[in-house]
Design a protein around this motif. Structure first.
Motif, short mmCIF file in Angstrom:
data_model
loop_
_atom_site.label_atom_id
_atom_site.label_comp_id
_atom_site.label_asym_id
_atom_site.label_seq_id
_atom_site.Cartn_x
_atom_site.Cartn_y
_atom_site.Cartn_z
N SER A 161 -0.70 115.33 29.86
CA SER A 161 -1.19 116.26 30.89
C SER A 161 -2.63 115.88 31.18
CB SER A 161 -1.14 117.69 30.36
OG SER A 161 -2.07 117.82 29.29
N PRO A 162 -3.16 116.28 32.34
CA PRO A 162 -4.56 115.97 32.64
C PRO A 162 -5.49 116.52 31.55
CG PRO A 162 -3.47 116.89 34.58
CD PRO A 162 -2.50 117.00 33.44
N GLU A 163 -5.20 117.74 31.08
CA GLU A 163 -6.08 118.36 30.07
C GLU A 163 -6.01 117.60 28.75
OE1 GLU A 163 -3.49 119.99 31.58
OE2 GLU A 163 -4.72 120.78 33.20
N GLY A 164 -4.79 117.23 28.35
CA GLY A 164 -4.62 116.52 27.07
C GLY A 164 -5.33 115.17 27.11
N ARG B 177 -9.99 111.57 25.66
CA ARG B 177 -11.15 110.75 26.08
C ARG B 177 -12.44 111.33 25.50
NH1 ARG B 177 -13.72 107.34 25.90
NH2 ARG B 177 -15.00 106.29 27.42
N GLU B 178 -12.54 112.62 25.63
CA GLU B 178 -13.70 113.35 25.09
C GLU B 178 -13.84 113.13 23.59
OE1 GLU B 178 -16.68 116.45 25.58
OE2 GLU B 178 -15.63 115.18 27.01
N GLY B 179 -12.70 113.06 22.90
CA GLY B 179 -12.69 112.94 21.44
C GLY B 179 -12.90 111.51 20.96
N GLY B 180 -13.03 110.55 21.89
CA GLY B 180 -13.37 109.19 21.46
C GLY B 180 -12.28 108.15 21.69
N ALA C 78 0.63 109.82 35.79
CA ALA C 78 0.00 109.84 34.46
C ALA C 78 -1.19 108.88 34.43
CB ALA C 78 1.03 109.46 33.39
N VAL C 79 -1.03 107.71 35.10
CA VAL C 79 -2.12 106.74 35.15
C VAL C 79 -3.31 107.34 35.90
CG1 VAL C 79 -2.81 104.52 36.19
CG2 VAL C 79 -0.69 104.68 34.86
N ALA D 167 -8.74 109.62 35.86
CA ALA D 167 -9.62 110.76 36.16
C ALA D 167 -10.28 111.28 34.88
CB ALA D 167 -8.82 111.87 36.83
N ALA D 168 -9.59 111.11 33.75
CA ALA D 168 -10.15 111.56 32.47
C ALA D 168 -11.23 110.60 31.97
CB ALA D 168 -9.04 111.68 31.42
N GLY D 169 -11.35 109.42 32.64
CA GLY D 169 -12.42 108.48 32.26
C GLY D 169 -11.95 107.30 31.44
N PHE D 170 -10.61 107.09 31.31
CA PHE D 170 -10.13 105.92 30.57
C PHE D 170 -10.32 104.66 31.40
CE2 PHE D 170 -7.89 109.10 28.07
CZ PHE D 170 -8.12 108.61 26.79
#
Ligand SMILES: C[S@@+](CC[C@H](N)C(=O)[O-])C[C@H]1O[C@@H](n2cnc3c(N)ncnc32)[C@H](O)[C@@H]1O
Ligand code: SF4
Length: 399
Positions: A133-136, A141-144, A175-176, A181-184
């Motif tokens: 999911s976008p949030e997951g 990403r936030e977690g490293g 999903a990509v 968008a999550a910064g990957f």
């Protein structure tokens, strides 16, 4: 990670690693593999050590899994003593993204805390397009986490159906996009070719669809009919035909052409990357016999020529750790010749090539003479035809 485990000598209950193996820690790169043995449904072709809720029968809980894995990280840190910082972490499965992102981040935090992460460490998770999911993804990403590898397999509905895949082809670009968008910055797609009923045009469609997601990396493996799977039963009973060798060769050639035109170059027989940065550094660590730890049921580890592997079932794994014991089931100490043979098997598949010093020179010259490889400096590098026949080249080199 296929589910069958080799034999070996019993592994010590306290997880101790021989001193001679520990002495290699400062000289080699260190990686950590975390196995997450859960899937929502089992794909008919897959032989990995993974379990659906029904298969688990309530014996081992997904909810408690992160804490159990963290216990193993603690135990490994104690067994290794002082180790260099970890350069790559790879969460594979099963389906790591079936667990809440916070659980995956907690396991990564434990690795960071107990071992340290090298600057610029690569942290990958495999993901099923259906279980993100976008949030997951943002939480990972936030977690490293730095890299996601999606199990795309095909873009053709009839092929996905034969593979028992549950996702809609449209789900992959979505999903990509969420991951970007999550910064990957590093995204990979896994593809499978040679599924019964897949035409060359179907395969081209899958390759084009993969490229239109603008991945940094693609892995493309031919479908392996693994014993004991639903696919193997369908092939044995004649419901589905066995993948055909010539068809597989045509599809490999098409993959190399289409991915190459799309800006992805091969760096291992079944792996293509946009540039050197986009290579999977964790897999490179396996392919060049560095050191790695395995966390989770059935996970393998290798430190300085000692290989060990954990008990296979999640229930047995959790029970060992709950008792304060290492979940290692068995281990083997690789002798010089076994290590040489393994290096030949793995390194001949790399674009960087196989050091000639590992093989008999006259055998290497013979392989070059048949047009299957070139000499590049002091290395043997497969040609395109050689890549199609990599197993035969290994046989020629080892005799
Ligand atoms: C652990 S899965 C990837 C993540 C997730 N479980 C998924 O399938 O989307 C690893 C990859 O192994 C490959 N694989 C598994 N069984 C295979 C088989 N029998 N033949 C070829 N590739 C296989 C698939 O491409 C799959 O994406
Ligand atoms: S989702 Fe991935 S690991 Fe799970 S059964 Fe399918 S291919 Fe195997």
């Amino acid at each position: 990670m296929p589910s069958s485990l080799p034999d070996g000598e019993p592994a010590p209950a306290d997880g101790r690693v021989p001193d001679a193996a520990l002495a290699t820690l400062p000289q080699r790169r260190l990686g950590v593999y975390v196995h997450v043995p859960f899937c929502r449904v089992r794909c008919g072709y897959c032989d990995f050590n993974t379990y659906t809720a029904t298969e688990l029968g309530g014996g081992a809980s997904q909810l408690a899994y992160a804490d159990t894995a963290i216990r193993e990280v603690d135990l490994l840190a104690g067994a290794l003593g002082s180790a260099p910082p970890v350069e790559t972490v790879f969460f594979g499965g099963g389906t790591p993204t079936l667990l809440p992102a916070d659980d995956l981040v907690r396991v990564l935090d434990a690795v960071r805390d107990r071992f340290g992460l090298a600057p610029g460490a690569e942290v990958t998770t495999e993901a099923n397009p259906d279980s993100v999911s976008p949030e997951g993804l943002a939480a990972l990403r936030e977690g490293g986490f730095t890299r996601v590898s999606f199990g795309m397999q095909s873009a053709v509905p009839s092929v996905l159906a034969v593979l028992d895949r549950t996702h809609d082809p449209e789900r992959v670009p979505q999903a990509v996009a969420w991951a970007r968008a999550a910064g990957f910055e590093q995204l990979s797609l896994d593809l499978i070719y040679g599924t019964p009923g897949e035409s060359l045009e179907d395969w081209r469609r899958s390759l084009d669809a993969a490229l239109s997601c603008e991945p940094d990396h693609v892995s493309a493996y031919s479908l392996i009919v693994e014993d004991g799977t639903a696919l193997a039963r369908q092939v044995r009973s004649g419901v589905l035909p066995m993948p055909d060798e010539d068809d597989l060769a045509d599809k490999y050639l098409l993959a190399d052409e289409v991915l190459g035109d799309g800006g992805l170059g091969w760096y291992e027989v079944s792996n293509w990357a946009r540039d050197a940065e986009a290579r999977c550094r964790h897999n490179e660590l396996y392919w060049t016999s560095q050191n790695w730890l395995g966390v989770g049921p059935g996970a393998h580890a290798h430190v300085g020529g000692v290989r060990w592997w954990n008990v296979k079932h999640p229930t047995a794994y959790a029970a060992r750790l709950a008792a304060g014991e290492s979940p290692a089931h068995a281990r083997e100490v690789l002798d010089e010749e076994t290590r040489r043979v393994e290096r030949v098997l793995l390194e001949v598949r790399l674009r960087d090539g196989l050091p000639l010093a590992l093989v008999d020179r006259s055998r290497a010259d013979r392989v070059v003479g048949t047009g299957l490889a070139n000499l590049v400096g002091d290395r043997l590098v497969l040609t395109l035809r050689g890549r199609l026949l990599a197993d035969a080249v290994v046989r020629d080199l080892l005799g």
